[in-house]
Design a protein around this motif. Structure first.
Motif, mmCIF file in Angstrom:
data_model
loop_
_atom_site.group_PDB
_atom_site.id
_atom_site.type_symbol
_atom_site.label_atom_id
_atom_site.label_comp_id
_atom_site.label_asym_id
_atom_site.label_seq_id
_atom_site.Cartn_x
_atom_site.Cartn_y
_atom_site.Cartn_z
ATOM 1 N N LEU A 147 0.831 -1.202 0.000
ATOM 2 C CA LEU A 147 0.000 0.000 0.000
ATOM 3 C C LEU A 147 0.867 1.255 0.000
ATOM 4 O O LEU A 147 0.589 2.223 -0.722
ATOM 5 C CB LEU A 147 -0.933 -0.022 1.220
ATOM 6 C CG LEU A 147 -1.906 1.145 1.343
ATOM 7 C CD1 LEU A 147 -2.786 1.250 0.111
ATOM 8 C CD2 LEU A 147 -2.783 0.981 2.582
ATOM 9 N N LEU A 151 0.854 4.190 -2.842
ATOM 10 C CA LEU A 151 0.615 5.596 -2.509
ATOM 11 C C LEU A 151 1.774 6.466 -2.976
ATOM 12 O O LEU A 151 1.575 7.549 -3.528
ATOM 13 C CB LEU A 151 0.441 5.748 -0.994
ATOM 14 C CG LEU A 151 -0.838 5.189 -0.387
ATOM 15 C CD1 LEU A 151 -0.801 5.337 1.126
ATOM 16 C CD2 LEU A 151 -2.041 5.909 -0.957
ATOM 17 N N MET A 225 -2.264 -1.596 9.431
ATOM 18 C CA MET A 225 -1.891 -1.131 8.089
ATOM 19 C C MET A 225 -2.377 0.302 7.884
ATOM 20 O O MET A 225 -1.677 1.126 7.307
ATOM 21 C CB MET A 225 -2.517 -2.064 7.054
ATOM 22 C CG MET A 225 -2.041 -1.821 5.657
ATOM 23 S SD MET A 225 -2.927 -2.870 4.500
ATOM 24 C CE MET A 225 -4.478 -2.010 4.367
ATOM 25 N N SER A 229 0.858 2.598 6.937
ATOM 26 C CA SER A 229 1.158 2.640 5.500
ATOM 27 C C SER A 229 1.708 4.009 5.101
ATOM 28 O O SER A 229 2.479 4.114 4.146
ATOM 29 C CB SER A 229 -0.078 2.272 4.688
ATOM 30 O OG SER A 229 -1.223 2.862 5.239
#
Lengths: 353, 300
Positions: A147, A151, A225, A229
């Motif tokens: 993730l 991003l 997460m 993240s």
């Protein structure tokens, strides 16, 4: 003498690597083999071959007066860390070999054996906790890295309001486990939680996220997460920014699709960022104790989400099984070491130590 | 960078629209738990059950009662947290700075420094569970502050506060590794010209630190102080072990928050959310004011 040589070396080309500031998170691809100095001191075994370096080395071998003079700067910290970290770990190892329990004043060191480790191996609760720890470690780290990378790539594509998006994505990281546990307890609430209400609009659920032993660990991993993240994103962003734009352009000229370009050209160059972030994330996972404790506010986390970190604290501080807790702690420490050891060796080989 | 984004309404690039849609969607993912917590903290118990968790409280559902209760419950904890977080933050940053200086800028051989640095780096990653039992033993037997400071308790200070002192020392000891490494990565890149010439002029290491290195470290001090403050403020494990009970006069805010709003009848989510926000205020404020430094700290 040695100072003169140091000044000499400073003038020689290729002295400083440009990207050392990122050394712990990312980059420095360019400098792995280059000579480098630490304020004028040879820091890398790979540079020892140079004549000048060898000469300075001979002079410095006497550990010039700087060594003695620098003692007051690092020795207090060294003693504190030596005592509280390494001394404590050794002491913990000793305690784990005793059968210390209850409210006794001190452990009895007269009779050391591995009884507590045998007990851990035969305690199904401990085995489950160990398995859960590994699942948490791997699933959380992989999902968070994926993730975070996604991003970082999205944010790196020249967007507006980049700072705003980055700030929002990293925001949960500034909160404590205790606070995020409160938020997610509410998110996962059976009747009124956001998660079940959203799923309800698709006709799914409601699901008892915290109460169901089969899924609570995954619910915890998802919440963690959410919290971390943004951290992976920041590390990957630094890594992406260190890749020269020519690499992107070359891939484009070769006619690679965007997806292919990232997979073949860009992601392989993020190796050191990935390793650095993965190690830190695994450490966060090992520390997830705070989060699990706060879900119930007692020493027992929700059934099905017991990890070694929570079981250790419960055995030692709730049940007064000090030696058994210490043994579980050593097992947890060994797990951490199996991650940190190779990481330290990797950093050492790259000349970052 | 702006060539692609600068277009007017006439030339909307579907690819860019998709990109922004994903980014906004992700922003919603990160903000929803925080937003629903915030609105819930202003709801009455009835409204918590009757309205959607992310919908703002309407009319009679709006109340500041939960916030008042949360502030009442946590204010004492806020003070206690500051009492150890501030000194521990400053001390660990200071130790980190001088240690990194002693191991980086000074001129003794790296061959001997590298193992020392490896010890500090490894120290960052130690799971604290591995030191908890000895830590309790240490404070109970080797350094029984409770006995040593008995004159303070005799003078009327609540002896629960011994936990605060233990927390300061403990957080400093376990904060030194990360602080040292943060400062080291910074010191590796500062120009040592001035340090060199000051040394040639016969300045002592202490003078060099005070006159040159310390002033140069100001930006890194900001990063390290922010990072450490957040870490220490947010830590639950050590407070749980050293202060132990949330009813203690010295209980830090995280310890009280962990048990807030729970009772046999169920959980008071309005109270829990208000408490979570109140407890998070200091680190949230630091994050919003010094986002760049915070990001730099976590990324290093």
């Amino acid at each position: 003498m040695s100072r003169i040589f140091r000044r000499l070396r400073r003038i020689l080309p290729g002295e400083r690597s440009e990207s050392d500031d990122e050394a712990w998170s990312a980059t420095s691809e360019t400098s792995s083999g280059a000579a480098r100095t630490d304020g004028g001191v040879v820091s890398d075994s790979s540079t020892r071959g140079g004549t000048v370096d060898r000469l300075t080395g001979a002079v410095d071998d006497r550990l010039g007066q700087d060594f003695v003079e620098s003692l007051p700067f690092w020795l207090p910290a060294f003693l504190l860390v030596g005592l509280f970290v390494y001394g404590a770990i050794f002491w913990n190892l000793l305690i784990s070999l005793t059968d210390y329990e209850g409210f006794a004043q001190a452990p009895n060191y007269g009779n050391l054996d591995f009884e507590m480790y045998v007990r851990a191996a035969t305690d199904s609760g401990a085995v489950t906790a160990a398995v859960n720890t590994v699942i948490l470690l791997l699933a959380f780290t992989l999902a968070t890295l994926a993730l975070g990378l996604a991003l970082a790539i999205l944010i790196d594509r020249g967007i507006r309001f980049e700072n705003t998006f980055r700030t929002i994505y990293l925001l949960p990281m500034s909160l404590s486990f205790v606070v995020t546990a409160q938020f997610w307890l509410w998110m996962y609430n059976y009747n009124n939680g956001v998660v079940n209400i959203l799923l309800g609009t698709f006709g799914v659920g409601p699901i008892d996220w915290i109460g169901n032993q089969q899924i609570v660990l995954w619910a915890v991993i998802f919440a963690l997460m959410w919290q971390f993240s943004g951290y992976a994103m920041v590390v990957y962003l630094a890594g992406l920014r260190a890749i020269p734009t020519e690499h992107y352009e070359a891939a484009k000229v070769d006619g690679a699709s965007t997806l292919k370009m990232y997979w073949r050209v860009i992601v392989p160059q993020l190796k050191s960022a990935t390793i650095g972030a993965a190690v830190v994330l695994m450490v966060f996972a090992l520390k997830a104790f705070d989060f699990l404790y706060s879900l119930n506010a007692n020493y027992r986390p929700p059934n099905g989400a017991d990890i070694l970190a929570t079981k250790m604290v419960r055995e030692a501080y709730s049940n007064q099984n000090w030696a058994y807790g210490a043994a579980l702690a050593i097992i947890l420490f060994a797990m951490a070491l199996s991650v940190i050891g190779p990481y330290l060796a990797y950093q050492f080989r790259r000349g970052n130590l | 960078m702006s060539t692609e984004t600068g277009g007017g309404i006439g030339n909307v690039d579907p690819y860019r629209v998709g990109l922004y849609a994903v980014l906004v969607g992700m922003a919603a993912f990160y903000l929803t738990p925080i937003e629903s917590g915030l609105v819930t903290s202003f709801k009455t118990n009835t409204a918590v059950v009757e309205t959607a968790p992310f919908a703002p409280p309407g009319g009679s559902g709006l109340t500041t009662e939960k916030w008042q209760a949360a502030v009442d419950a946590l204010l004492r904890g806020m003070g206690n947290s500051l009492l150890y977080a501030v000194p521990a933050t400053i001390l660990s940053a200071f130790f980190g700075s001088i240690t990194a200086y002693g191991l980086t800028i000074t001129n003794w051989r790296m061959r001997y420094k590298a193992p020392l640095l490896a010890l500090f780096v490894a120290g960052i990653f130690i799971p604290y569970q591995a030191v908890l039992v000895p830590l309790s033993q240490f404070w109970a037997q080797i350094a029984p502050l409770e006995e040593w400071l008995s004159f303070l308790w005799a003078a009327g200070i609540n002896n629960d506060y011994v936990g605060i002192l233990e927390l300061i020392v403990t957080h400093v000891a376990y904060g030194i590794p990360i602080c040292t490494i943060l400062f080291r990565s910074y010191y590796k890149n500062i120009s040592t010209e001035m340090v060199e010439s000051a040394r040639l002029d016969g300045a002592t290491l202490r003078r060099v630190y005070r006159r040159i290195v310390f002033p140069l470290s100001t930006p890194m001090f900001a990063v390290v102080l922010i990072y450490q403050f957040t870490q220490i403020w947010n830590d639950l494990l050590f407070t749980l072990i050293l202060v132990a009970t949330e009813s203690s006069a010295a209980a830090p805010v995280v310890l009280i928050l962990a048990g807030l709003g729970q009772s046999l009848e169920g959980q008071d989510f309005g109270l829990r959310m208000a408490g979570a926000f109140f407890a998070a205020l200091p680190t949230l404020a630091v994050y919003i004011m010094f986002g760049e430094e915070f990001a730099e700290g976590v990324a290093t």
